[in-house]
Design a protein around this motif. Structure first.
Motif, mmCIF file in Angstrom:
data_model
loop_
_atom_site.group_PDB
_atom_site.id
_atom_site.type_symbol
_atom_site.label_atom_id
_atom_site.label_comp_id
_atom_site.label_asym_id
_atom_site.label_seq_id
_atom_site.Cartn_x
_atom_site.Cartn_y
_atom_site.Cartn_z
ATOM 1 N N LYS A 11 -11.910 134.766 54.319
ATOM 2 C CA LYS A 11 -10.624 135.408 54.605
ATOM 3 C C LYS A 11 -9.490 134.694 53.862
ATOM 4 C CE LYS A 11 -7.767 136.465 58.647
ATOM 5 N NZ LYS A 11 -6.900 135.366 59.009
ATOM 6 N N VAL A 12 -9.478 133.368 53.927
ATOM 7 C CA VAL A 12 -8.445 132.592 53.239
ATOM 8 C C VAL A 12 -8.540 132.804 51.727
ATOM 9 C CG1 VAL A 12 -7.724 130.228 52.674
ATOM 10 C CG2 VAL A 12 -8.137 130.875 55.051
ATOM 11 N N LYS B 103 -8.792 147.644 47.141
ATOM 12 C CA LYS B 103 -9.489 148.475 48.145
ATOM 13 C C LYS B 103 -10.689 147.732 48.734
ATOM 14 C CE LYS B 103 -9.101 152.510 45.586
ATOM 15 N NZ LYS B 103 -9.630 153.780 45.116
ATOM 16 N N ARG B 104 -11.479 147.142 47.847
ATOM 17 C CA ARG B 104 -12.671 146.407 48.284
ATOM 18 C C ARG B 104 -12.286 145.254 49.217
ATOM 19 N NH1 ARG B 104 -14.422 145.353 43.479
ATOM 20 N NH2 ARG B 104 -13.558 143.263 43.366
ATOM 21 N N ASP B 105 -11.256 144.498 48.835
ATOM 22 C CA ASP B 105 -10.826 143.368 49.660
ATOM 23 C C ASP B 105 -10.226 143.828 50.984
ATOM 24 O OD1 ASP B 105 -11.724 141.599 47.752
ATOM 25 O OD2 ASP B 105 -9.731 141.029 47.022
ATOM 26 N N MET C 81 -11.593 142.651 54.455
ATOM 27 C CA MET C 81 -10.732 141.972 55.433
ATOM 28 C C MET C 81 -10.853 142.642 56.803
ATOM 29 S SD MET C 81 -9.179 139.276 54.287
ATOM 30 C CE MET C 81 -7.579 139.002 55.019
ATOM 31 N N THR C 82 -10.940 143.957 56.824
ATOM 32 C CA THR C 82 -11.117 144.679 58.082
ATOM 33 C C THR C 82 -12.448 144.290 58.726
ATOM 34 O OG1 THR C 82 -9.779 146.527 57.287
ATOM 35 C CG2 THR C 82 -11.257 146.975 59.130
ATOM 36 N N GLU C 83 -13.499 144.219 57.894
ATOM 37 C CA GLU C 83 -14.813 143.821 58.398
ATOM 38 C C GLU C 83 -14.779 142.395 58.941
ATOM 39 O OE1 GLU C 83 -17.207 144.263 54.901
ATOM 40 O OE2 GLU C 83 -17.362 146.442 55.100
#
Length: 86
Positions: free
Chosen positions: A34-35, A54-56, A60-62
């Motif tokens: 995440k960091v 978009k991928r990130d 991040m949601t996951e």
């Protein structure tokens, strides 16, 4: 008698502590990822790659969802250990 009770409690706690250790390691790994993503977002070129953004964002949601689940599981296991100590 007291030593036997401590030993029994230890035997009951051990698998819970093992699960907690695994969860903590997974939390640490996800927090680092995440960091890393957050740090990349500060780069001047980051937003020029819309696919990466978009991928990130999806990742991040996951990560946030998984962390919520892990913290919840960690809390429940900690409560179980506390109950054994009483």
């Amino acid at each position: 008698q007291e030593a036997a009770e401590r030993n029994t409690r230890f035997q009951l706690e051990k698998p819970l502590r093992t699960k907690i250790d695994r969860i903590e390691k997974e939390i640490e790994t996800l927090e680092k990822e995440k960091v890393s993503i957050e740090d990349a977002m500060y780069g001047s070129e980051y937003y020029s790659d819309s696919e990466r953004v978009k991928r990130d964002a999806t990742r991040m949601t996951e990560i946030k969802s998984k962390l919520d689940d892990l913290f919840h599981r960690w809390s429940k296991l900690s409560e179980e250990i506390e109950k054994l100590a009483v």
